[in-house]
Design a protein around this motif. Sequence first.
Motif, PDB file in Angstrom:
ATOM      1  N   SER A  36     -12.817  15.764   8.672  1.00 29.70           N
ATOM      2  CA  SER A  36     -13.522  15.312   7.826  1.00 29.70           C
ATOM      3  C   SER A  36     -14.056  16.328   6.637  1.00 29.70           C
ATOM      4  N   SER A  37     -14.604  17.377   6.833  1.00 33.13           N
ATOM      5  CA  SER A  37     -14.825  18.489   6.125  1.00 33.13           C
ATOM      6  C   SER A  37     -13.655  19.096   5.314  1.00 33.13           C
ATOM      7  N   ASN A  38     -12.298  19.011   5.785  1.00 28.50           N
ATOM      8  CA  ASN A  38     -11.366  19.400   4.929  1.00 28.50           C
ATOM      9  C   ASN A  38     -10.663  18.371   4.131  1.00 28.50           C
ATOM     10  N   ILE A  39     -11.038  16.965   4.406  1.00 26.94           N
ATOM     11  CA  ILE A  39     -10.226  16.115   3.439  1.00 26.94           C
ATOM     12  C   ILE A  39     -11.229  15.960   2.372  1.00 26.94           C
ATOM     13  N   HIS A  40     -12.485  16.032   2.524  1.00 31.54           N
ATOM     14  CA  HIS A  40     -13.533  15.789   1.505  1.00 31.54           C
ATOM     15  C   HIS A  40     -13.608  17.229   0.649  1.00 31.54           C
ATOM     16  N   TYR A  41     -13.732  16.955  -0.678  1.00 28.86           N
ATOM     17  CA  TYR A  41     -13.962  18.219  -1.669  1.00 28.86           C
ATOM     18  C   TYR A  41     -15.404  18.187  -1.896  1.00 28.86           C
ATOM     19  N   PHE A  42     -15.696  19.709  -2.261  1.00 27.40           N
ATOM     20  CA  PHE A  42     -17.091  19.756  -2.202  1.00 27.40           C
ATOM     21  C   PHE A  42     -17.418  20.934  -3.278  1.00 27.40           C
ATOM     22  N   GLY A  43     -18.575  20.642  -4.034  1.00 30.34           N
ATOM     23  CA  GLY A  43     -19.043  21.765  -4.922  1.00 30.34           C
ATOM     24  C   GLY A  43     -18.736  21.536  -6.316  1.00 30.34           C
ATOM     25  N   ASP A  44     -17.475  21.177  -6.615  1.00 32.35           N
ATOM     26  CA  ASP A  44     -17.022  21.068  -8.164  1.00 32.35           C
ATOM     27  C   ASP A  44     -16.507  19.758  -8.247  1.00 32.35           C
TER      28      ASP A  44
END
Length: 351
Positions: free
Chosen positions: A260-268
């Motif tokens: 989950s943490s790697n298929i979701h993009y985060f921060g931008d």
Amino acid sequence: MNTDSRAPSTTLPKTEQDLINDVTQKITQHSNELRKRYRVLGFQNAIGASVMAVSVTGMIITGTLYIKGLIPGWLCIVINALLTSFIHELEHDLIHRLYFRKHPVAHNLMMLLCWIARPGMPSPWLRRELHFHHHKESGTHTDVEAWITTSGSKWGAKRFLKLIDGFVFGIVNALFAPTWQEKIRLTVKVLRLNAPMGLLYWGCWYIFLGYHLYTWVNSLMGLTVELSAAASLLIQVVNAAVVIIVAPNIIRQFCLFFISSNIHYFGDVMPRNPLQQTQVMNRWWLWPFQLFCFNFGSTHCIHHFVVKDPFYLRQMTAPFAHKVLADAGVRFNDFGTYKRSNRYSFTQPEA
């Protein structure tokens, strides 16, 4: 009026919004066609209740067989890890009220069973609020659910600790807070999120680790550990709890959070833009992780476009949906996300 032209817009361009709407419409139409083709899919409540009944019954049976010495501990752990992955999917669907929407007693009973079977997670009623916010602001800095699963964090010992043991991570994070007020606030927050199920869950785990480490060290020194009748009974209960429910959930949660943490993009990520929120990860070598989170990496992106489909229908729509997602520009197997701390941009994040 002086405005900063560099400030990111929160409004999607019409062409991009049209593309999102087109993806949603096509996948929805396909899933509706599957419902017409397979009439059994119309009995959504019954399917959800049946999966729950089979999963919980399976955990009880394997637990009983283990306690009676009829199956080894490792087999019980593996089977129950698989069963809890079904239960996690049910909880996710229940958070979106996909089962027994008009029957609150049945709905909340299923929610409670999900919590009992996965006690290391916050209550599903609390998670509902976090998850709805995740859909609205996925990948932004207010997305608490993404932060909990380690999205946006640099890879290293700290991220691995959070993936494996969120409770210890939370306590360590609180201890390193800059002020005593912040230390206390974060500690109370960790305890509140884990009360009461999680405290029992992690308590069993730490007693299990502590006792077996203690006996191992004593064995190296040639000493024998003798327990009182009460302590011996406690260790038996703890050992059984770890094999039946704690260890399976640690395996399942690690696999789920890793995917989950790697298929979701985060921060931008642009707010409310599902084209940027997730990617599809479906390479064959990911199967050991996908096995214990019900193929989450391959199908979760679909959910960000079409929320109303239950988990089993997402599996059925995946072959068609993947083509639609790829045509729309959604990324597939972007493993560079590991180096970029899950940033959507291909530019390395600042240190």
